[in-house]
Design a protein around this motif. Structure first.
Motif, PDB file in Angstrom:
ATOM      1  N   ARG A 129       0.774  -1.170   0.030  1.00  0.00           N
ATOM      2  CA  ARG A 129      -0.056   0.029  -0.114  1.00  0.00           C
ATOM      3  C   ARG A 129       0.856   1.403  -0.004  1.00  0.00           C
ATOM      4  O   ARG A 129       2.169   1.035   0.110  1.00  0.00           O
ATOM      5  N   ALA A 130       0.165   2.398   0.034  1.00  0.00           N
ATOM      6  CA  ALA A 130       0.785   3.782   0.068  1.00  0.00           C
ATOM      7  C   ALA A 130       1.868   3.795   1.300  1.00  0.00           C
ATOM      8  O   ALA A 130       1.418   3.951   2.398  1.00  0.00           O
ATOM      9  N   GLY A 131       3.215   3.616   1.039  1.00  0.00           N
ATOM     10  CA  GLY A 131       4.048   3.862   2.260  1.00  0.00           C
ATOM     11  C   GLY A 131       4.177   2.771   3.168  1.00  0.00           C
ATOM     12  O   GLY A 131       4.789   2.825   4.051  1.00  0.00           O
ATOM     13  N   ARG A 132       3.478   1.387   2.808  1.00  0.00           N
ATOM     14  CA  ARG A 132       3.739   0.410   3.752  1.00  0.00           C
ATOM     15  C   ARG A 132       3.542  -0.990   3.031  1.00  0.00           C
ATOM     16  O   ARG A 132       2.956  -1.000   2.076  1.00  0.00           O
ATOM     17  N   VAL A 133       3.893  -2.059   3.690  1.00  0.00           N
ATOM     18  CA  VAL A 133       3.518  -3.407   3.383  1.00  0.00           C
ATOM     19  C   VAL A 133       2.713  -4.000   4.566  1.00  0.00           C
ATOM     20  O   VAL A 133       3.385  -3.826   5.611  1.00  0.00           O
ATOM     21  N   THR A 134       1.570  -4.542   4.241  1.00  0.00           N
ATOM     22  CA  THR A 134       0.792  -5.396   5.440  1.00  0.00           C
ATOM     23  C   THR A 134       1.022  -6.839   5.150  1.00  0.00           C
ATOM     24  O   THR A 134       0.984  -7.300   4.121  1.00  0.00           O
ATOM     25  N   TYR A 135       0.758  -7.541   5.998  1.00  0.00           N
ATOM     26  CA  TYR A 135       1.044  -8.940   6.141  1.00  0.00           C
ATOM     27  C   TYR A 135       0.526  -9.626   7.442  1.00  0.00           C
ATOM     28  O   TYR A 135       0.364  -8.886   8.352  1.00  0.00           O
ATOM     29  N   GLU A 136       0.304 -10.737   7.327  1.00  0.00           N
ATOM     30  CA  GLU A 136       0.011 -11.674   8.685  1.00  0.00           C
ATOM     31  C   GLU A 136       0.783 -12.638   8.877  1.00  0.00           C
ATOM     32  O   GLU A 136       1.389 -13.591   7.927  1.00  0.00           O
ATOM     33  N   LEU A 137       0.967 -12.994  10.243  1.00  0.00           N
ATOM     34  CA  LEU A 137       1.884 -13.924  10.435  1.00  0.00           C
ATOM     35  C   LEU A 137       1.055 -15.226  11.356  1.00  0.00           C
ATOM     36  O   LEU A 137       0.212 -15.042  12.086  1.00  0.00           O
ATOM     37  N   VAL A 138       1.473 -16.499  11.129  1.00  0.00           N
ATOM     38  CA  VAL A 138       0.410 -17.421  11.753  1.00  0.00           C
ATOM     39  C   VAL A 138       1.434 -18.596  12.356  1.00  0.00           C
ATOM     40  O   VAL A 138       2.142 -19.153  11.510  1.00  0.00           O
ATOM     41  N   ASN A 139       1.449 -18.814  13.632  1.00  0.00           N
ATOM     42  CA  ASN A 139       2.273 -19.783  14.249  1.00  0.00           C
ATOM     43  C   ASN A 139       1.336 -21.169  14.227  1.00  0.00           C
ATOM     44  O   ASN A 139       0.408 -21.288  14.590  1.00  0.00           O
TER      45      ASN A 139
END
Length: 313
Positions: free
Chosen positions: A177-187
């Motif tokens: 996205r504008a100015g950032r990267v979003t993501y999810e971590l799953v254990n």
């Protein structure tokens, strides 16, 4: 995965036959303690098993008074000082504790149960500890809280989860996205993880972002999912890139995921397009004026018709 049917039974005995089982006395004389079966006292409850198992134990509620006593029992999270959490519903291992309760003629596990104890008797109340299939290995403290009126007392429960350690995690839902990267971590393992993140982005002409692995400021329990944001303030103005996130943790845990991103300076494109359209429009107007036919009225005014007559008329 083993499952154990939980049954609620009250074992009532004369108070003089109770023996010397350790108890946690509360105001009003009644007390709650680990059930002992007459063998010896226990200062706390202990249960041990692998993820996915159901463990059983019991507590004793002693009513030394002459009248009946109704006590409400429930599982709760253990605080750092050994007390119970103020949460109305436990969020940790306190939620693993269940009691049998009969509703509408059917018996089912419940988070809380009310027990009425006659005067000068003891009630033995069984309970179960259902260990989640993705519970972290190690110790999980909890408490069983007994309440009667405005008074309460608690028994500590120590749950130890055993089994082979499995470290596994995944990276999911990567978006640029504008100015950032979003993501999810799953254990997806059975151990608590301290993940390390590396980020890279490859564009048309080469790599535009390359961040070495660094430890993230969090601990990820088994089965937990967390949404995170990676800042990227200096994104390309014009490029087509593939962003790749790689996460590692102890014991070989590894996960990676990518997402495409296209960067186009739409403001510049819009301004250039508007300028081009304006130039094209101006050229069309010029061409139109160049090819415009003569104005007949104007010619007639410049060259008026003259009627010629003969000299003899």
């Amino acid at each position: 995965m083993p499952s154990v049917r939980l049954a609620l039974c009250l074992s009532l005995a004369a108070l003089g036959l109770l023996g010397a089982a350790p108890a946690a006395p509360a105001e009003g004389g009644w007390s709650v303690a680990p059930a002992t079966d007459g063998v010896g006292g226990r200062s706390y409850l202990y249960a041990e098993g692998e993820p996915g198992t159901v463990l059983q134990d019991a507590v004793s509620v002693v009513n030394p008074g002459s009248g009946s006593l109704t006590v409400r029992l429930s599982g709760a999270d253990d605080t750092a000082d050994g007390g119970s959490s103020a949460r109305s519903r436990p969020a940790g291992s306190g939620a693993w504790i269940g009691f049998a309760r009969t509703t509408g003629g059917r018996r089912a596990a419940a988070h809380t149960v009310s027990v009425t104890v006659p005067g000068r008797t003891r009630a033995v109340v069984p309970f179960s500890v259902t260990v989640p299939s993705r519970a972290a290995l190690g110790d999980h403290p909890a408490v069983i809280v007994a309440r009667a009126g405005t008074r309460s007392s608690a028994v500590r429960v120590r749950v130890r989860v055993t089994g082979p350690a499995l470290s596994a995690l995944t990276v999911e839902h990567v978006r640029v996205r504008a100015g950032r990267v979003t993501y999810e971590l799953v254990n997806r393992g059975t151990t608590v993880l301290a993940p390390r993140l590396a980020v890279r982005a490859d564009g048309v002409l080469g790599r535009v972002l390359d961040r070495a692995p660094r430890t993230l400021p969090l601990e990820l329990p088994p089965g937990r999912r967390v949404r995170l944001t990676e800042p990227w303030p200096h994104q390309p103005a014009l490029d087509a890139v593939d962003v790749t996130l790689t996460v590692t943790a102890a014991s070989g845990a590894h996960g990676s995921a990518s997402a495409p991103a296209r960067f186009v300076p739409w403001g510049t494109v819009a301004a250039s397009t508007a300028g081009l359209l304006a130039a094209v429009g101006a050229g069309a107007v010029v061409r139109r004026h160049r090819h415009r036919p003569p104005d007949r009225d104007a010619d007639e005014q410049a060259y008026p018709e003259v009627e010629l007559t003969g000299a003899g008329t």
